[in-house]
Design a protein around this motif. Structure first.
Motif, short mmCIF file in Angstrom:
data_model
loop_
_atom_site.label_atom_id
_atom_site.label_comp_id
_atom_site.label_asym_id
_atom_site.label_seq_id
_atom_site.Cartn_x
_atom_site.Cartn_y
_atom_site.Cartn_z
N GLY A 40 0.84 -1.19 0.00
CA GLY A 40 0.00 0.00 0.00
C GLY A 40 0.87 1.23 0.00
O GLY A 40 2.05 1.18 0.35
N ALA A 41 0.29 2.34 -0.38
CA ALA A 41 1.02 3.62 -0.43
C ALA A 41 1.22 4.17 0.98
O ALA A 41 0.41 3.94 1.87
CB ALA A 41 0.25 4.63 -1.26
N CYS A 42 2.31 4.90 1.18
CA CYS A 42 2.57 5.60 2.43
C CYS A 42 2.23 7.07 2.22
O CYS A 42 2.73 7.69 1.28
CB CYS A 42 4.02 5.45 2.86
N TYR A 43 1.40 7.63 3.10
CA TYR A 43 0.95 9.01 2.96
C TYR A 43 1.61 9.96 3.97
O TYR A 43 1.13 11.06 4.17
CB TYR A 43 -0.57 9.08 3.07
N CYS A 44 2.72 9.57 4.56
CA CYS A 44 3.45 10.43 5.47
C CYS A 44 4.59 11.11 4.70
O CYS A 44 5.50 10.45 4.21
CB CYS A 44 4.02 9.63 6.64
N ARG A 45 4.55 12.42 4.63
CA ARG A 45 5.56 13.16 3.86
C ARG A 45 6.97 13.05 4.47
O ARG A 45 7.96 13.20 3.76
CB ARG A 45 5.18 14.62 3.76
N ASP A 46 7.07 12.78 5.75
CA ASP A 46 8.37 12.68 6.40
C ASP A 46 8.98 11.29 6.28
O ASP A 46 10.11 11.07 6.69
CB ASP A 46 8.24 13.05 7.88
N SER A 47 8.23 10.37 5.74
CA SER A 47 8.70 8.99 5.60
C SER A 47 9.60 8.85 4.39
O SER A 47 9.43 9.52 3.38
CB SER A 47 7.49 8.07 5.45
N GLY A 48 10.54 7.95 4.48
CA GLY A 48 11.39 7.62 3.33
C GLY A 48 10.62 6.87 2.26
O GLY A 48 11.08 6.71 1.14
N TRP A 49 9.43 6.39 2.60
CA TRP A 49 8.60 5.62 1.67
C TRP A 49 7.68 6.52 0.86
O TRP A 49 6.96 6.05 -0.02
CB TRP A 49 7.74 4.62 2.43
N PHE A 50 7.63 7.81 1.12
CA PHE A 50 6.65 8.70 0.51
C PHE A 50 6.93 9.00 -0.96
O PHE A 50 6.29 9.81 -1.57
CB PHE A 50 6.55 10.02 1.29
N ASN A 51 7.84 8.33 -1.59
CA ASN A 51 8.21 8.62 -2.98
C ASN A 51 7.24 8.04 -4.00
O ASN A 51 7.49 8.12 -5.18
CB ASN A 51 9.62 8.12 -3.26
N GLY A 52 6.14 7.46 -3.56
CA GLY A 52 5.16 6.93 -4.49
C GLY A 52 5.21 5.43 -4.66
O GLY A 52 4.27 4.83 -5.16
N SER A 53 6.31 4.79 -4.28
CA SER A 53 6.36 3.34 -4.40
C SER A 53 5.66 2.70 -3.21
O SER A 53 5.78 3.18 -2.08
CB SER A 53 7.81 2.85 -4.49
#
Length: 71
Positions: A40-53
């Motif tokens: 699933g997508a991550c919707y936290c802007r501070d996360s390293g995962w927030f790049n859309g993958s």
């Protein structure tokens, strides 16, 4: 094979910011999903995962906040 998590697990599946499919069970005591590999997508802007993958349900990061639907 399904996977169950309580709020004691600080993984993406139990996080407020995770956008994957999950189903609450037992009045919010735990959630269930198809597999720990579900994404699933991550919707936290501070996360390293927030790049859309998408992230896996069993991934972790420092931005975790308990999903408000869980007890």
């Amino acid at each position: 094979m399904s996977q169950q998590y309580t709020s004691m697990f600080k993984v993406c599946a139990t996080c407020q910011y995770w956008g994957g499919l999950r189903e609450l069970k037992q009045y919010g005591d735990y959630l269930e999903l198809g597999s720990p590999m579900d994404k699933g997508a991550c919707y936290c802007r501070d996360s390293g995962w927030f790049n859309g993958s998408p992230t896996q349900a069993n991934s972790e990061c420092g931005c975790w906040e308990k999903w408000c639907a869980l007890r």
